[in-house]
Design an enzyme around this catalytic site. Sequence first.
Site, PDB file in Angstrom:
ATOM      1  N   LYS A  16     116.282  -2.105  29.729  1.00  0.00           N
ATOM      2  CA  LYS A  16     115.056  -1.468  29.800  1.00  0.00           C
ATOM      3  C   LYS A  16     113.906  -2.542  28.886  1.00  0.00           C
ATOM      4  CE  LYS A  16     115.507  -0.548  25.033  1.00  0.00           C
ATOM      5  NZ  LYS A  16     114.593  -1.328  23.942  1.00  0.00           N
ATOM      6  N   PRO A 107     121.657  -9.909  27.964  1.00  0.00           N
ATOM      7  CA  PRO A 107     121.897 -10.252  26.665  1.00  0.00           C
ATOM      8  C   PRO A 107     122.010  -9.162  25.663  1.00  0.00           C
ATOM      9  CG  PRO A 107     120.008 -11.372  27.397  1.00  0.00           C
ATOM     10  CD  PRO A 107     120.443 -10.286  28.478  1.00  0.00           C
ATOM     11  N   GLY A 109     121.636  -7.914  21.530  1.00  0.00           N
ATOM     12  CA  GLY A 109     120.658  -8.026  20.182  1.00  0.00           C
ATOM     13  C   GLY A 109     119.508  -8.538  20.821  1.00  0.00           C
ATOM     14  N   LEU A 112     116.763  -4.816  24.769  1.00  0.00           N
ATOM     15  CA  LEU A 112     116.909  -4.829  26.078  1.00  0.00           C
ATOM     16  C   LEU A 112     117.830  -3.428  26.505  1.00  0.00           C
ATOM     17  CD1 LEU A 112     117.088  -8.243  28.015  1.00  0.00           C
ATOM     18  CD2 LEU A 112     115.040  -6.707  27.793  1.00  0.00           C
ATOM     19  N   ASP A 149     118.931   5.136  21.611  1.00  0.00           N
ATOM     20  CA  ASP A 149     118.238   5.163  22.958  1.00  0.00           C
ATOM     21  C   ASP A 149     119.527   5.072  24.067  1.00  0.00           C
ATOM     22  OD1 ASP A 149     119.314   2.530  22.706  1.00  0.00           O
ATOM     23  OD2 ASP A 149     117.524   1.180  22.912  1.00  0.00           O
TER      24      ASP A 149
END
Length: 320
Positions: A16, A107, A109, A112, A149
């Site tokens: 995201k 990826p 940390g 995203l 999230d």
Amino acid sequence: MSEGAAAWQVARAPAKVNLSLEVLARRADGYHELDTLMLCVDLADVLRARRVERPGLALRVGGAAAAGVPADERNLAWRAAQAVLARAQRRAGKLLGLELALEKHVPSGAGLGGASSDAAAAVLAAQAALECELARDEQQELLASLGSDCPFFLASPSGLARCTGRGERVEPLGRAPPAWWILLLTPDVSCPTAQVYSAVRPPLCRPAGLPSLGPQTLDLPAREARGGLFNGLEGAALRSVPGLRAWKDALSRCGAEHWKLSGSGSTFYGLHDDREEALAELDRLRAELGRSGLRPRLATAVRPAGRGAALVPPESGARA
Ligand code: C5P
């Protein structure tokens, strides 16, 4: 397929970006009250799950972005699947076995939401593999307990939602995703979420005069929508994460000031209306990064995904 193992159940776990992120207040429990608009993009991890004879949970991690990703209970996908397995065992009255294979492309940390999305995908794949469906609010409660999230990825079928509370309260926006191209640049530095939040001095609301980024803005051409992007965490990330500023400066040097940080970073993203324009900016950026000796973990163009975490229908041929 090995003896005693059932078919793989496959779920996609999209990344995201935060199109808007306001930090409204620091709460008594140490979390921050947020108002954020999140959009899933078509860069995704793939999570596979299948029943096996050997009781217990096993996780394998592979894929281009697997480096440093734990394959044990530190992994949110492991914890999500373990909770579904425990429930299935209680229902069956016996020990069961579940194997997970996580293919990492997002990826970590990086702001995203990769690990959070993996957790949502793990709930879906584990439920299907164990034929043990949790009630909707149980799923959301489980995911909220794993990370702020995580619920977004399961509760936003269109891959687009406004999230409030500490991020776990999800209002899905049931509409077609914007038609933009989205460039992603993930630096070779990671941003520990707690470290970035601890550098925040709320309230960090969108400045007066900045156009609001409501659902109607999502129909605007990227060039106009850019003006409404906002991330209240960007200043804190730049202050608290050594090395991040160099990447922001490199973006500025090639005229990409419109790029914003996603979440607590370290990924920056930029919106474009057409593919050629996006790819030309990506080429300029790659050249500038090369001159500056900066090596990104990811530099790519993606589209809005149009969905959150979801099971892949068996006929679509995704192979384990
Ligand atoms: O919920 P999650 O595990 O992703 O949060 C990681 C850390 O980020 C929390 O321990 C907290 O320090 C910080 N955080 C916060 N406010 C939020 C979300 C996360 O302060 N809304």
